[in-house]
Design an enzyme around this catalytic site. Structure first.
Site, PDB file in Angstrom:
ATOM      1  N   SER A 166       0.836  -1.198   0.000  1.00 31.06           N
ATOM      2  CA  SER A 166       0.000   0.000   0.000  1.00 31.06           C
ATOM      3  C   SER A 166       0.867   1.243   0.000  1.00 31.06           C
ATOM      4  O   SER A 166       2.104   1.167  -0.002  1.00 31.06           O
ATOM      5  CB  SER A 166      -0.916   0.011   1.226  1.00 31.06           C
ATOM      6  OG  SER A 166      -0.148   0.108   2.412  1.00 31.06           O
ATOM      7  N   LYS A 167       0.213   2.397   0.054  1.00 30.24           N
ATOM      8  CA  LYS A 167       0.900   3.684   0.013  1.00 30.24           C
ATOM      9  C   LYS A 167       1.922   3.826   1.148  1.00 30.24           C
ATOM     10  O   LYS A 167       2.938   4.481   0.983  1.00 30.24           O
ATOM     11  CB  LYS A 167      -0.123   4.817   0.111  1.00 30.24           C
ATOM     12  CG  LYS A 167      -0.799   5.157  -1.215  1.00 30.24           C
ATOM     13  CD  LYS A 167       0.133   5.962  -2.092  1.00 30.24           C
ATOM     14  CE  LYS A 167      -0.593   6.442  -3.346  1.00 30.24           C
ATOM     15  NZ  LYS A 167       0.331   7.165  -4.236  1.00 30.24           N
ATOM     16  N   ARG A 168       1.630   3.222   2.274  1.00 32.16           N
ATOM     17  CA  ARG A 168       2.533   3.411   3.410  1.00 32.16           C
ATOM     18  C   ARG A 168       3.881   2.727   3.186  1.00 32.16           C
ATOM     19  O   ARG A 168       4.847   2.995   3.901  1.00 32.16           O
ATOM     20  CB  ARG A 168       1.895   2.900   4.696  1.00 32.16           C
ATOM     21  CG  ARG A 168       1.701   1.403   4.792  1.00 32.16           C
ATOM     22  CD  ARG A 168       0.895   1.036   6.031  1.00 32.16           C
ATOM     23  NE  ARG A 168       0.674  -0.382   6.133  1.00 32.16           N
ATOM     24  CZ  ARG A 168       1.475  -1.217   6.779  1.00 32.16           C
ATOM     25  NH1 ARG A 168       2.570  -0.757   7.353  1.00 32.16           N
ATOM     26  NH2 ARG A 168       1.190  -2.509   6.859  1.00 32.16           N
TER      27      ARG A 168
END
Length: 495
Positions: free
Chosen positions: A251-253
């Site tokens: 994911s983005k993290r």
């Protein structure tokens, strides 16, 4: 029931993304594997845009998908005639009605509220969500719902098992009793993924469907649809998920996920292709660095792993740095100008010198900005010119004859004299090192007594490229100017 799947003489694969935003890493890997599998056998790789989910449709996504594939060198054979699902609504409706006529589908008029209540109850009882079959045998006809709201559901078998051979996961089996009567045509006239993809894959002549394993559970429904229509069933290969280093969903993290984010950061297409090819696949000799041509020659679904692939950004950085090192300064200059604009490069001659020296430490093209700034002189405290080990030397030896500042000033003065006798033509990293290192090596407490203050005088920074690299880039005149400025700073301290 075991299915006799077929092999076609001509392999045809497809990539069928939904235009719901930027193309992500997982989608690109699916496209790459589909492309490699087809082209390895001189087959065809086709592109289809599945835009029937209008609520999630993002304007401009189709153009971005095409641009991304082009940038990576994954060119579909139908690039001039891409299939767009939203332009084929009448075709899907016609096929849904055929299934109604054959008794393989039925009209459902259950309200959204009733279905939502069922799902809530099933969730509480920890049962998988499944339609209750209220309209399955109701015999509702199209003329009965004229002008009303309804959906069309496929009529799945109620018992038995379905088995098929997945080219990655081998034999797979599902119980029909656990499968739902899938909606194939929604109330707004748009087909669901299940109907549209089966109809399109048949009409496109797709022989092998390579896609993410999130669709593995839907495959029995698709196979049943092929049987209902009396069509040959293609072969399936479901690719494992791509996970973050901590085994969680990517994911983005964990960093960028969209392919253009990587492009804008300065990753090269050859590095992206090389990296993604090894996410779940390996060559016979487990090579790490492979060109597109080498990957294509070796690619096989037999060496695609069943387990999840781990996305290691450090490995991608390493690969990207390798491909940056392989490019000439002029090639990198062109890429930088195209990506970030000519103003980001500035003086071309200076930029080429920076790239000549600095590309060995670049992991991404965006690193050029920081690299370029590292050759700029910044204001600094005079104390930074003092080599830290000198302080210990003076203390241990009790050398009070000269101050630390005087020692630095004398060394810089000697460096200045050596540099003045070097011609502009020879003012390069190798020659400068040959001329200055003998003097630096003579120092009582090591070469740092000369190289540290020289580097600070040239950059004004505690951390920067080495002095020979800086002088190679900024040239003789600017180098002497900066050393003289350092001497003036020391004079003001000494009085």
């Amino acid at each position: 029931m075991f299915l006799n799947l077929f092999f076609s003489k001509k392999i045809i694969t497809r990539f069928a993304p939904s235009p719901t935003g930027e193309l992500h890493i997982g989608g690109v890997r699916t496209a790459l594997f589909s492309y490699l599998f087809a082209k390895k056998s001189n087959g065809k790789f086709l592109l289809r845009i599945e835009d029937t989910d209008r609520e999630r449709y993002v304007k401009g996504s189709v153009e971005h998908i095409i641009e991304a594939l082009d940038w990576l060198g994954i060119e579909p054979d139908n690039h001039k005639n891409i299939m767009i699902q939203s332009q084929r609504l009448d075709i899907y409706k016609k096929h849904a009605e055929k299934l109604l006529e054959s008794g393989n589908a039925y009209i459902c008029v259950c309200s959204k509220e009733k279905l939502a209540a069922d799902r809530e109850k099933q969730a509480k009882e920890k049962h998988p969500p499944k339609y209750g079959g209220y309209c399955r045998e109701a015999g509702i006809k199209l003329e009965d719902v004229s002008g009303g709201e309804y959906v069309i559901r496929m009529k799945m078998p109620l018992s038995g098992k379905i088995k098929f051979n997945d080219l990655v996961r081998n034999d797979v089996e599902f119980n029909f009793s656990l499968l739902d009567d899938q909606v194939i045509l929604k109330s707004d006239g748009y087909p669901t993924y299940h109907l549209a993809s089966v109809v399109d894959d048949h009409e496109m002549g797709i022989t092998h469907i390579i896609r993410s394993d999130e669709w593995l559970a839907s495959t029995p429904k698709h196979i049943v649809l092929y049987q209902m229509f009396g069509w040959k069933t293609p072969l399936f290969a479901h690719l494992s998920m791509i996970l973050a280093p901590d085994k969680s969903k990517l994911s983005k993290r964990h960093g960028a996920t969209g392919i253009f984010e990587y492009k804008n950061l300065g990753y090269l297409p050859e590095a992206i292709v090389n990296f993604l090819a090894l996410l779940g696949w390996h060559s016979k000799e487990d090579k790490e660095i492979m060109s597109f041509k080498e990957i294509l020659k070796e690619f096989s679904l037999n060496r695609v792993q069943k387990g999840a692939a781990i996305f290691d950004i450090k490995k991608l950085d390493w690969m990207n740095s390798h491909y940056i090192k392989e490019k000439s300064g002029n090639e990198l200059l062109m890429l930088l100008e195209k990506l970030y604009g000519k103003e980001s490069v500035g003086d071309k001659n200076l930029a080429l010198k920076i790239l000549d020296i600095g590309k060995m430490r670049m992991e991404k093209l965006e690193d050029f900005k920081i690299l370029k700034e590292s050759f700029d002189l910044v204001n600094y405290d005079t104390k930074l010119l003092i080599f830290q080990k000198n302080k210990k030397l003076f203390k241990d030896k009790n050398w009070l004859k000269y101050s630390l500042e005087e020692s630095v000033k004398r060394n810089l003065s000697e460096v200045n004299n050596i540099l003045r006798n070097i011609s502009v033509q020879n003012f390069n990293k190798v020659f400068l090192e040959q001329k200055l290192m003998p003097f630096a090596d003579k120092q009582s407490y090591g070469r740092g007594e000369v190289l540290w203050p020289l580097r600070v005088a040239l950059s004004g920074k505690e951390k920067s490229p080495g002095p020979f690299e800086i002088m190679h880039v900024i040239g003789k005149e600017e180098s002497l100017k900066r050393i003289e400025m350092a001497s003036e700073k020391l004079k003001s301290v000494l009085g």
